[in-house]
Design an enzyme around this catalytic site. Structure first.
Site, PDB file in Angstrom:
ATOM      1  N   HIS A   1       0.901  -1.274   0.136  1.00 47.06           N
ATOM      2  CA  HIS A   1      -0.185   0.048   0.182  1.00 47.06           C
ATOM      3  C   HIS A   1       0.712   1.329  -0.170  1.00 47.06           C
ATOM      4  O   HIS A   1       0.468   2.273  -0.525  1.00 47.06           O
ATOM      5  CB  HIS A   1      -0.861   0.090   1.214  1.00 47.06           C
ATOM      6  CG  HIS A   1      -1.933  -1.070   1.363  1.00 47.06           C
ATOM      7  ND1 HIS A   1      -1.953  -2.043   2.405  1.00 47.06           N
ATOM      8  CD2 HIS A   1      -2.906  -1.297   0.688  1.00 47.06           C
ATOM      9  CE1 HIS A   1      -2.717  -2.725   2.094  1.00 47.06           C
ATOM     10  NE2 HIS A   1      -3.619  -2.562   1.058  1.00 47.06           N
TER      11      HIS A   1
ATOM     12  N   GLY B   1      -2.561  -1.974  -7.063  1.00 45.02           N
ATOM     13  CA  GLY B   1      -1.427  -2.858  -7.357  1.00 45.02           C
ATOM     14  C   GLY B   1      -1.473  -3.972  -8.379  1.00 45.02           C
ATOM     15  O   GLY B   1      -2.681  -4.599  -8.618  1.00 45.02           O
ATOM     16  N   GLN B   2      -0.628  -4.187  -8.790  1.00 45.38           N
ATOM     17  CA  GLN B   2      -0.712  -5.435  -9.807  1.00 45.38           C
ATOM     18  C   GLN B   2      -0.849  -6.846  -9.261  1.00 45.38           C
ATOM     19  O   GLN B   2      -1.049  -7.690  -9.900  1.00 45.38           O
ATOM     20  CB  GLN B   2       0.755  -5.438 -10.509  1.00 45.38           C
ATOM     21  CG  GLN B   2       1.122  -6.539 -11.526  1.00 45.38           C
ATOM     22  CD  GLN B   2       0.346  -6.557 -12.824  1.00 45.38           C
ATOM     23  OE1 GLN B   2      -0.235  -5.622 -13.135  1.00 45.38           O
ATOM     24  NE2 GLN B   2       0.362  -7.681 -13.263  1.00 45.38           N
TER      25      GLN B   2
ATOM     26  N   SER C   1       0.294  -8.991   1.403  1.00 47.16           N
ATOM     27  CA  SER C   1      -0.986  -8.736   1.346  1.00 47.16           C
ATOM     28  C   SER C   1      -1.433  -8.854   2.688  1.00 47.16           C
ATOM     29  O   SER C   1      -0.819  -9.479   3.631  1.00 47.16           O
ATOM     30  CB  SER C   1      -1.632 -10.400   0.657  1.00 47.16           C
ATOM     31  OG  SER C   1      -2.987 -10.248   1.139  1.00 47.16           O
ATOM     32  N   SER C   2      -2.618  -8.118   3.010  1.00 41.77           N
ATOM     33  CA  SER C   2      -3.081  -8.233   4.359  1.00 41.77           C
ATOM     34  C   SER C   2      -3.455  -9.348   4.907  1.00 41.77           C
ATOM     35  O   SER C   2      -3.365  -9.700   5.885  1.00 41.77           O
ATOM     36  CB  SER C   2      -4.376  -7.133   4.392  1.00 41.77           C
ATOM     37  OG  SER C   2      -4.070  -5.830   3.670  1.00 41.77           O
TER      38      SER C   2
END
Ligand code: PAF
Length: 282
Positions: A37, A147-148, A185-186
């Site tokens: 992020h 984001g990709q 990733s979260s």
């Protein structure tokens, strides 16, 4: 940095910025921030005058058996990280304001959303397209950053902005990875120690596929098999899909040629992770 919850206050702030001739960069997120992020914030700071980060866990993009309730949330920590990264405004709207009683309008982008995650998560992209449209209308950004890692989502939003004449530039930024290659990733926070170690196989298998292709393999089925074999060797991994698709239309391919994407979705217990790479094959 300020945090705005109220939709009309956010909209008024955006109008004020425009009157002052300032451009707005929007970084839409569901919070629980990580360096992926923050890389979007960094890009936004470079190109726009005011950076707005939205933090909203959007229920309508989760399926009934998915992790909406459990999705990690920590606004205080997010605020600290966002402030340090130079975000100007966090937009953190309330659920009841985004989807008030009687809410009935949804945005659907066809074709690009039919394969990959669209196949296994019905309604997901409709939920994303709808909330992103609402965020665009409220925040009125000149540029929005995605984001990709969520390749299909990013491509869908680009297409939606084009098809609906949204006059917003969509920038897609590279995947940020952990040291062992796992895409940030979260949801990585759900993983147990052994699952976290096993999860590194996603990127390793994509790199292996890239090497096979660079060495001349052109049969998509053989590349898929090689990726699947690597992933299946990890005890905690359960494959949802491994696909080779053309990088423009996201349709399955049999023969590897032109610009292609390799995309994987794999469960580690209940944690679903995705990753992808794109390759240009002459
Ligand atoms: O990628 C995400 O975090 C979400 O899908 C988004 C774009 C913020 C919409 O809820």
């Amino acid at each position: 940095m300020k945090t705005i919850e109220n939709i009309s206050r956010m909209s008024t702030f955006a109008k004020m910025m425009k009157k002052e001739g300032k451009s707005i960069g929007l970084v839409p997120t569901m919070g629980y921030l990580h360096d992926g992020h923050l890389s979007l914030v960094k890009a936004a700071k470079k190109h726009t005058d005011v950076v707005v980060m939205s933090i909203f866990v959007n229920p309508i993009q989760f399926g009934p058996k998915e992790d909406f309730e459990e999705y990690p949330r920590d606004l205080k920590h997010d605020e600290e990280m966002a402030r340090e990264a130079g975000v100007d405004v966090i937009f953190h709207p309330l659920l009841k304001d985004i989807y008030p009683e009687g809410y009935a309008t949804y945005v659907t982008v066809e074709k690009l959303t039919s394969n990959l995650c669209g196949e296994s998560r019905p309604g997901h992209f409709r939920g994303v397209a709808t909330v992103v449209t609402k965020l665009f209308n409220i925040v009125k950004p000149e540029v929005a950053y995605f984001g990709q890692k969520d390749m299909q989502q990013a491509m869908m939003i680009k297409k939606m902005a084009l098809d609906l004449n949204m006059d917003i530039e969509i920038k897609i930024m590279p995947i940020v990875r952990e040291k062992d290659g796992l895409a940030m990733s979260s949801r990585n926070t759900y993983l147990s120690g052994s699952e976290r170690r096993d999860a590194a196989v996603l990127y390793q298998s994509l790199l292996k596929a890239e090497t096979l292709i660079k060495n001349g393999e052109r049969d998509a089925g053989k590349v898929i098999k090689a990726i699947e074999d690597m992933i299946k060797a990890k005890e905690s991994a359960r494959i949802e899909y491994v696909k080779l698709v053309d990088a423009r239309g996201l349709k399955d391919i049999k023969t590897i040629t032109g610009e292609i994407a390799i995309a994987v979705a794999v469960f580690f217990s209940n944690t679903r992770l995705i990753d992808n790479i794109t390759i240009m094959v002459k």
